[in-house]
Design a protein around this motif. Structure first.
Motif, PDB file in Angstrom:
ATOM      1  N   PRO A 157       0.829  -1.208   0.000  1.00 33.14           N
ATOM      2  CA  PRO A 157       0.000   0.000   0.000  1.00 33.14           C
ATOM      3  C   PRO A 157       0.865   1.259   0.000  1.00 33.14           C
ATOM      4  O   PRO A 157       2.093   1.190   0.145  1.00 33.14           O
ATOM      5  N   GLU A 158       0.229   2.395  -0.146  1.00 35.59           N
ATOM      6  CA  GLU A 158       0.927   3.663  -0.022  1.00 35.59           C
ATOM      7  C   GLU A 158       1.513   3.785   1.383  1.00 35.59           C
ATOM      8  O   GLU A 158       0.941   3.286   2.354  1.00 35.59           O
ATOM      9  N   VAL A 159       2.647   4.455   1.476  1.00 40.90           N
ATOM     10  CA  VAL A 159       3.319   4.659   2.765  1.00 40.90           C
ATOM     11  C   VAL A 159       3.410   6.158   3.025  1.00 40.90           C
ATOM     12  O   VAL A 159       3.840   6.924   2.156  1.00 40.90           O
ATOM     13  N   LEU A 160       3.015   6.574   4.239  1.00 36.00           N
ATOM     14  CA  LEU A 160       3.111   7.964   4.654  1.00 36.00           C
ATOM     15  C   LEU A 160       4.088   8.089   5.812  1.00 36.00           C
ATOM     16  O   LEU A 160       3.933   7.416   6.843  1.00 36.00           O
ATOM     17  N   PHE A 161       5.093   8.942   5.656  1.00 38.25           N
ATOM     18  CA  PHE A 161       5.971   9.316   6.760  1.00 38.25           C
ATOM     19  C   PHE A 161       5.363  10.586   7.362  1.00 38.25           C
ATOM     20  O   PHE A 161       5.478  11.674   6.796  1.00 38.25           O
ATOM     21  N   THR A 162       4.709  10.440   8.506  1.00 42.60           N
ATOM     22  CA  THR A 162       3.853  11.512   9.014  1.00 42.60           C
ATOM     23  C   THR A 162       4.529  12.425  10.024  1.00 42.60           C
ATOM     24  O   THR A 162       3.906  13.396  10.474  1.00 42.60           O
ATOM     25  N   GLY A 163       5.783  12.171  10.379  1.00 39.03           N
ATOM     26  CA  GLY A 163       6.427  13.039  11.364  1.00 39.03           C
ATOM     27  C   GLY A 163       5.594  13.122  12.630  1.00 39.03           C
ATOM     28  O   GLY A 163       5.143  12.103  13.167  1.00 39.03           O
ATOM     29  N   ASP A 164       5.368  14.336  13.116  1.00 39.60           N
ATOM     30  CA  ASP A 164       4.564  14.512  14.325  1.00 39.60           C
ATOM     31  C   ASP A 164       3.147  14.984  14.005  1.00 39.60           C
ATOM     32  O   ASP A 164       2.488  15.629  14.822  1.00 39.60           O
ATOM     33  N   LEU A 165       2.660  14.646  12.814  1.00 41.11           N
ATOM     34  CA  LEU A 165       1.257  14.913  12.483  1.00 41.11           C
ATOM     35  C   LEU A 165       0.352  13.850  13.074  1.00 41.11           C
ATOM     36  O   LEU A 165      -0.606  14.162  13.789  1.00 41.11           O
ATOM     37  N   LEU A 166       0.640  12.590  12.801  1.00 42.53           N
ATOM     38  CA  LEU A 166      -0.217  11.475  13.214  1.00 42.53           C
ATOM     39  C   LEU A 166       0.630  10.364  13.796  1.00 42.53           C
ATOM     40  O   LEU A 166       1.632   9.962  13.209  1.00 42.53           O
ATOM     41  N   PHE A 167       0.211   9.881  14.967  1.00 38.65           N
ATOM     42  CA  PHE A 167       0.845   8.749  15.648  1.00 38.65           C
ATOM     43  C   PHE A 167      -0.170   7.624  15.810  1.00 38.65           C
ATOM     44  O   PHE A 167      -1.373   7.818  15.606  1.00 38.65           O
ATOM     45  N   ALA A 168       0.305   6.464  16.248  1.00 44.81           N
ATOM     46  CA  ALA A 168      -0.596   5.395  16.655  1.00 44.81           C
ATOM     47  C   ALA A 168      -1.305   5.833  17.940  1.00 44.81           C
ATOM     48  O   ALA A 168      -0.683   5.975  18.988  1.00 44.81           O
ATOM     49  N   GLY A 169      -2.591   6.131  17.845  1.00 39.99           N
ATOM     50  CA  GLY A 169      -3.389   6.501  18.999  1.00 39.99           C
ATOM     51  C   GLY A 169      -3.335   7.954  19.389  1.00 39.99           C
ATOM     52  O   GLY A 169      -3.938   8.343  20.395  1.00 39.99           O
ATOM     53  N   SER A 170      -2.655   8.801  18.637  1.00 43.17           N
ATOM     54  CA  SER A 170      -2.546  10.207  19.028  1.00 43.17           C
ATOM     55  C   SER A 170      -2.258  11.064  17.795  1.00 43.17           C
ATOM     56  O   SER A 170      -2.133  10.551  16.678  1.00 43.17           O
TER      57      SER A 170
END
Length: 225
Positions: A157-170
């Motif tokens: 699938p597509e991969v997103l490197f989200t930095g501090d935008l989106l975390f697991a659960g936060s």
């Protein structure tokens, strides 16, 4: 596709190495504090040659080793211009209450701006190491935060490197200078929640997740979209 990661520094910011396969050129995402030793091990283990550094945003725990990595491997560093100033003035990105702790966290030093720096813009395509990486400007945590997207392939699938935008659960904090809660919610909706559920999310801290998992369980995303 080869993606390897390790948490670096006192704040355990994830540093990623991305390559088409072992024995190829690679891209380094967010080399933060104390990142160089772990990076050297990953590069040797997978026989990788760095071609560039990508920074998701300018906070010191994500950019601290960027200048030294750039010098060591003679590669450019990419950052959004709205976060460029944090490379030379990391205190500008912190809550005033934390500035007093900054000297201890940084050892009284500031690494400064890399000699070879490239400014990013929304919708840019960065071509490095045989990869086509799309840049999405996602303000809210910092004014110059970006997400780096790797397109979906036949078997992934597509991969997103989200930095501090989106975390697991936060999601990212918005109480630092330049942060804004309505703006980060817009960024999350526009760039993350618009993706299919199987989209892989590789955050700046903590374990990987998926858009579907966060859509279903992340309490900070309730009511968005």
């Amino acid at each position: 596709m080869l993606i390897a990661a390790y948490p670096a520094g006192p704040l355990a910011a994830n540093c990623y190495v991305v390559a088409p396969a072992a024995g190829n050129g690679c891209v380094i995402v967010d080399p933060g504090q104390e990142a160089t030793e772990g990076l050297a091990k990953l590069l040797a283990e997978h026989r990788l040659t760095p071609t560039g550094v990508l920074l998701t945003h300018g906070h010191f725990d994500h950019v601290w080793s960027a200048a030294s990595v750039s010098r060591e491997y003679n590669v450019p560093v990419h950052i959004h211009p709205q976060d460029r100033g944090l490379l030379t003035d990391p205190a500008a990105g912190l809550d005033p209450a934390m500035v007093g702790q900054l000297s201890a966290l940084l050892g009284g030093q500031v690494p400064g701006e890399p000699d070879h720096l490239v400014e990013l813009a929304d919708a840019d395509t960065v071509a490095l190491a045989g990869l086509q990486i799309t840049v999405h400007h996602v303000p809210g945590h910092t004014p110059g935060s970006v997400v780096f997207a790797l397109p979906a392939g036949d078997d992934q699938p597509e991969v997103l490197f989200t930095g501090d935008l989106l975390f697991a659960g936060s999601i990212g904090r918005t109480d630092f200078p330049g942060g804004d809660h309505p703006t980060i919610l817009d960024s999350l909706q526009r760039v993350c929640l618009s993706r299919p559920d199987d989209t892989t999310v590789l955050p700046g801290h903590g374990p990987q997740t998926t858009v579907g998992q966060e859509r279903a369980t992340n309490p900070f995303l309730r009511g968005i979209g």
